[in-house]
Design a protein around this motif. Sequence first.
Motif, short mmCIF file in Angstrom:
data_model
loop_
_atom_site.label_atom_id
_atom_site.label_comp_id
_atom_site.label_asym_id
_atom_site.label_seq_id
_atom_site.Cartn_x
_atom_site.Cartn_y
_atom_site.Cartn_z
N TYR A 23 0.84 4.03 5.93
CA TYR A 23 0.95 2.59 5.74
C TYR A 23 2.19 2.04 6.45
O TYR A 23 2.16 0.93 6.99
N ILE A 24 3.26 2.82 6.47
CA ILE A 24 4.45 2.41 7.21
C ILE A 24 4.20 2.49 8.71
O ILE A 24 4.74 1.70 9.49
N MET B 44 0.83 -1.21 0.00
CA MET B 44 0.00 0.00 0.00
C MET B 44 0.87 1.26 0.00
O MET B 44 0.54 2.26 -0.66
N PHE B 45 1.98 1.22 0.73
CA PHE B 45 2.90 2.35 0.68
C PHE B 45 3.48 2.53 -0.72
O PHE B 45 3.55 3.64 -1.26
N LEU B 46 3.90 1.45 -1.34
CA LEU B 46 4.48 1.53 -2.68
C LEU B 46 3.47 2.05 -3.69
O LEU B 46 3.83 2.71 -4.67
N LEU B 47 2.20 1.75 -3.45
CA LEU B 47 1.14 2.20 -4.35
C LEU B 47 0.83 3.68 -4.16
O LEU B 47 0.66 4.42 -5.13
N HIS B 48 0.79 4.13 -2.90
CA HIS B 48 0.31 5.48 -2.60
C HIS B 48 1.38 6.45 -2.12
O HIS B 48 1.16 7.67 -2.17
N GLY B 49 2.49 5.95 -1.58
CA GLY B 49 3.54 6.85 -1.11
C GLY B 49 3.20 7.60 0.16
O GLY B 49 3.77 8.67 0.42
N ARG C 47 10.38 9.75 7.19
CA ARG C 47 9.07 9.52 7.79
C ARG C 47 8.95 10.18 9.16
O ARG C 47 9.85 10.07 10.00
N ILE C 48 7.84 10.86 9.36
CA ILE C 48 7.48 11.37 10.68
C ILE C 48 6.45 10.39 11.25
O ILE C 48 5.30 10.38 10.83
N ASN D 62 2.59 13.90 2.78
CA ASN D 62 2.15 12.52 3.03
C ASN D 62 2.82 11.89 4.24
O ASN D 62 3.15 10.71 4.25
N GLY D 63 3.03 12.71 5.28
CA GLY D 63 3.61 12.18 6.51
C GLY D 63 5.12 12.12 6.52
O GLY D 63 5.72 11.50 7.42
#
Length: 647
Positions: free
Chosen positions: A363-364, A354-359, A490-491, A530-531
Motif C-alpha cells: 500500500y505504501i 489500507m496500510f494502517l489496516l493491513h500493515g 520498507r523494501i 509483508n514487504g
Amino acid sequence: MKFLAFLILALAACQPRTKENVESTPDYAIQGIPFNEVHLSDNFWAPKIETNRTVTIPASFAKCEEMGRMDNFLIAGGKMDGPVKGEMPFDDTDVYKIIEGAAYSMTTTPDPKLDQYVDSVISLIAIGQEKDGYLTTYKTIDTTFVRWSWCPAGARWEHLECSHELYNSGHMFEAAAAHYHATGKKNFLDIATKNADLLVDVFNNKLPNEVPGHQIVETGLIKLYLITHKEEYLKLARHFLDVRGDSTRREIKGPYTQDHIPVLQQDEAVGHAVRATYMYAGMTDVAALYDDAGYRTAVDKIWNNIVSKKMYLTGGIGSRHEGEAFGDNYELPNLTAYNETCAAIANVYWNYRMFLLHGDSKYIDVLERSLYNGVISGVGLDGKTFFYPNPLECDMEYHFNSGGSLTREPWFDCSCCPTNLCRFMPSVPGYIYAQNEDKVFVNLFIQSATDIKVAGTAVALSQKTDYPWNGDVELLVSPETEKEFTVCIRIPGWAQDKPVPSDLYAYESTSQLPIALKVNGEAVEYATENGYATLTRQWKKGDVIEYSLPMEIRKVKANEAVDADRGLVALERGPIVYCVEGVDNEDVDKIGVNPETAFDNAFAADLLGGVEVITASDTKGKAFTAIPYYVWDNRGANKMKVWLTEE
C-alpha cells in the motif's frame, strides 16, 4: 491515544480517550506518527512544503476573495446584497480546504498573521450559517439558482446526487478538525458540530434513505467523532455507506456516484474517481473502527481491481475526461488521460489507511508512486500554477487542462485541485513513520527526525538521505535506554523488480544490484515480512542502520491488455517516472529505444529546481534527455511523452 494519531491528514494531538474506551473500541492495527511530530531537513519535500505555505496558500486565499467565495458567506447571512458568486455548488469548500492547509502549516510553523486572517475568514463562515446549523451558501442565497443544466434547482437536500450540500459539510468538518488541533480554538469546530448535529437529525429521522452525491462527509464525520466522541457522528458516517446502492430503500443513481449496488458488493472501481476514492477511504475507516470483515473484504477487492487494471504508471487514477471517471479495465489512454490531481491525492489518503489496516508495504508502494509522480505534477514549481488533469502525453493539439489550456493555470472555475494541494502538502511528513506496539515502521525515505515511544521507551529516530535521487539511507535508532524492539524498513516494490503490486506493469529485465543493509557498519541478516526488512534486536543509543537501495534506470512495460502502451516502454529510476519533453528534445515523437540502449543519469542542480536527468541515444543515434514527469510543463507548453517506442 490509540486511534490512528495521524488519520490520513494527520489529526495531530487528538484528545486522548479513556483507558476503558480505548480497550473496548476497535482500531487500526497500526498508528501513524503525526506530521507535526516529524521534522524534515531534506532538499526535496521541505522546500515544496515551504512553497505551499508561503505561496500556494496565500495565493489561493487571494483567489477566493477575488472570485467572491468569501462574499457568498456574507450574502447568505444578509450582510451583503447580490446574487450567488462563482460557478460551482461546492465553491464553499475551496475556503474550507485552504483553512485546513493553513491550520496544518501553523502546527509546524507558527504564524500569528495567518492565524488572525484565518479567524477572520471563520467569522465570515459563521455569518453564512443558518440558525439550525445548515451551511451551503448558494442554497441559502437562492434556491432557484441552477448551477448545471443537469442538476435542477431545489430547496435543502433536494437532488443530493448533484447539490453537493453534504460534500460541503464533509470538507468543512475536515477543516474544522484540523483548525481545532492546530490552535485549540473552537470557533470553527462549533460551526462544524452545529452542522453535524443537523445532519444527524435530518438523515436519521427525516431522510433516512438518502446519501451524499459526492462522498467525503463520511471521513469528515469520523474526524469530528475523534474529537467529540459523539458516537452519532460515527454511526451516521456508516449509515451513509450502508444505505448507498440499496435499491430496496431508494431510487439508486447509478455507477457515476458508486450508487449502483450496495458498497459491500462492489468489487470494481467505477464512476467519478474522486468520489469513489473518498468513499473507499471512508469504508476503510469503518472496517477498522467497527472491526468489520465485510467492509474489509470489499475494500480489498476494489483495491486489487485498481492496482491490477485501472492505475497509471504515475499512480494516477481516473482515465476518462467524461465524468472524471474510471474507465473499463485496462482502459488507460495517455494523450487523453484524465488523472485528476484530486484523485491522486485521494489515492494517497486511501492507501495510507489500507496500510494502517493491513500493515503491508504494497500500500505504501502505491502511495509513494502517487506521491512522487501523480500528486506533485499537479502544482508548478512556482507554487501558484496548476494542472487539473495529468496526462501522460501532450501533442500540443489536444487541449487537456481544465478550461481548454495546454499549460498550467493559476486557477480554475472548479478549483478543487489547487485547494486540495493546499491541505495535502503539509501532511507529507506524517506518511514517513508508523508504529504498532513493539514495531517501528519506516515507510518513506526522507531526511527527517522524530521522537516516539516504543514498548514504553523513548526512541529518537532520524534519517539522512538524498532520496529520491540517491538510494542510500542512514537511519539513527537511539532509545533512551537499551531496549528490544523491531525496526521494519520498507523494501520498495521497485527495488524488488515489481513496479506495482500486480501484473499491470513490469520491468523489462531483472535488477542486477542487491539491496544492502548494515547495522553499526556490519552487514546483518534480516527477516522479511509483508514487504519489510525486519530487524529485531536490543537497540541502544547511537545505533545506526545503513540501507542502500539500487537506483538503476529501468524500462517498464505495461500488461499486453493495455492497448495504449503495447510496444512501448517507460523509464523509471527509483520511485520517479520520467518523460521526454519538447524543450529538451527536437522531436519527442521520433524518440525510440531498443533493448541495447545505454542510459546514463546525472544530477542537474540548476534545472527545474534540481533534478536527476536521464540521457541516452535513440535508435537513430541521436541524443535525448528525459526529466522527472512531475516537473514537465514548468518551462512553457510543449510536447511530452512518458511512453516511448521500443524497436
